[in-house]
Structure formats: C-alpha cells, structure tokens
Write an enzyme that holds these catalytic residues in place. Structure first.
Site, PDB file in Angstrom:
ATOM      1  CB  SER A 141     -20.453  -0.224  -2.409  1.00  0.00           C
ATOM      2  OG  SER A 141     -21.102  -1.408  -1.984  1.00  0.00           O
ATOM      3  CE1 TYR A 154     -15.997  -1.421   0.371  1.00  0.00           C
ATOM      4  CE2 TYR A 154     -18.252  -2.151   0.755  1.00  0.00           C
ATOM      5  CZ  TYR A 154     -17.219  -1.849  -0.114  1.00  0.00           C
ATOM      6  OH  TYR A 154     -17.415  -1.964  -1.469  1.00  0.00           O
TER       7      TYR A 154
END
Length: 257
Positions: A141, A154
């Site tokens: 990501s 994350y």
C-alpha cells in the site's frame, strides 16, 4: 520480459472473497485464466467460484497457518497445474491512534500482512524454481511509503512488504521469477469502508482490478493506482521532516476513529 498468459498455468489469489482480490479473480477468469481463490470464508468462496463456469476454484485457507499454506499450494498445483502467477493480497487494516497504541494490534497486523506473505512466498518459490519461471505480486500500500497518523501498525506492515519485495526482486529475477509490488491508494472495499476520514481520489474496485490486471501483464516492478494520488505520496515520502511533520499533524483524525 515475457507477458504471462493463461497457457502458462493457473493463477492463485489470496484474500479473494471481497475487495480487490475478488474483483481481480473475476477479471482474470473472464480473460480465460484458471483461477484458484483463497480466503478464510469458505462458503463465500464457493459461491463466487460457482458463477464462473469452471474457470474458478475455491481453496479456503487461513494464510497465517504455515502448514495449511503449504498444503494448499500443493493441492492447487496437483489439481490445477503449476501456479504461473500468484497475487498475495490477503491482509487487513486497523486504525490505531497513539492514545490507543497496542502491541497486540501491531502483532495481529504483522502476522497477517507480513508473515503470511512470507509463508506464501516460501511455499511458492520451490515450484517456480523447478519450472524456471513464475510471477508473484505482493500487495502492499502507499501507506507504507511514510508514517501516517492512525496507521502506525498498518503502515509499518506495508512498509515491511515494500522493503521485502525490493530486496527479493533482483535475486529472483536471475532465477526467471518475476516479483512485482502492488501499492494501491484508496480503493472502495470493505476495508476502506472502516475509515472515518476523507479519502482522496477514492477508486472504484473494478477500475482498480483492471489497473492491477494490466500491471500484472507488464514488466513493471511497482504497480500503482490511482496514479496521480500515488505520485503525490511518492513526493510526500521524499519531503524532509521539517516540512512533512507539520503536514502530518494536520492529518491527525479529530474526534472518534
């Protein structure tokens, strides 16, 4: 670099019961690929597979289970042929503010987002080495580019995947194995539905799957979408801390997350 085709073997997609994984699986089935799909939710996988005329096959799997990963890769290759392309997409997102910092949350995200990818890589590589070819896409990501408020767990997991892929790409290329890195921006999925902040350039999941499919057929190391937002994040990554940290303070979510 040779473009992968359905004649090369099957494709295995993890995290395929929803979001980008499901949309990509459906796109590749329409393109004529034999698609093996994995996720923990077996009933949903079966329902998805039934709608694709024998092109899609369900392999329920908890990717954090080391032995189950090896067994599943073996079953796929025995039943569907060699895995020519693997898209390691399984992962999760859990926002975490500094006031709620939890080592358990970090551990949970590292286990699923990083260690499960390592387990899948270890299971896939022997077969690809034996065949002298193969392609693996690791889905990370743009959140891994730089530390962002509420993403300390994350973002750290995705940064680890980026570093891992960068490290492995040159050596695997010498063995005939293509490793690609997928860094999406904001895509409308059940995961991003949890976010309680504005998501710039939010992308439709089917458009994201199409961009990913095209990227997998290219020789590019990094596949990004939406492109404009990802390039903005690359510039932000290069920004000195003296400018970046004040901007990050302005990104701190206000109110409840």
């Amino acid at each position: 670099m040779v473009r992968p085709t359905p004649n090369d073997g099957c494709v295995w997609i993890t995290g395929a019961s929803s979001g980008i994984g499901r949309a990509l699986a459906e796109r590749m089935a329409r393109a004529g690929w034999t698609v093996a799909i994995s996720a923990r939710r077996g009933e949903e996988l079966e329902a998805i597979a039934r709608n694709h005329g024998g092109r899609m096959h369900s392999y329920p799997l908890d990717v954090t289970d080391r032995e189950a990963v090896r067994e599943t890769v073996g079953r796929i290759e025995a039943e569907q042929g060699g895995i020519a392309l693997a898209v390691l997409n399984a992962g999760t997102h859990q926002p975490m503010r500094a006031k709620d910092f939890s080592a358990e949350t970090v551990r949970k995200l590292i286990d699923l987002n990083v260690l499960s990818v390592a387990e899948c890589l270890e299971a896939l590589l022997p077969g690809m080495r034996q065949r002298g070819r193969g392609r693996i896409a690791v889905v990370a990501s743009v959140a891994g580019y730089r530390g962002l408020p509420s993403a300390s767990a994350y973002g750290a997991s995705k940064a680890a995947l980026i570093n891992m892929a960068e490290s492995l790409r040159p050596e695997l290329e010498e063995e005939g194995i293509v490793l690609q890195l997928v860094n999406p921006g904001f895509v409308r999925t059940p995961l991003t539905d949890r976010n309680r902040f504005r998501m710039p350039m939010l992308m439709d999941v089917n458009d994201a799957a199409e961009a990913l499919y095209k990227g997998l057929r290219s020789g590019r190391f990094e596949i990004v979408f939406p492109r404009l937002f990802c390039w903005f994040m690359k510039l932000f990554r290069a920004m000195p801390y003296v400018f970046a940290l004040p901007l990050m303070r302005r990104m701190i979510p206000r109110g409840k997350v």
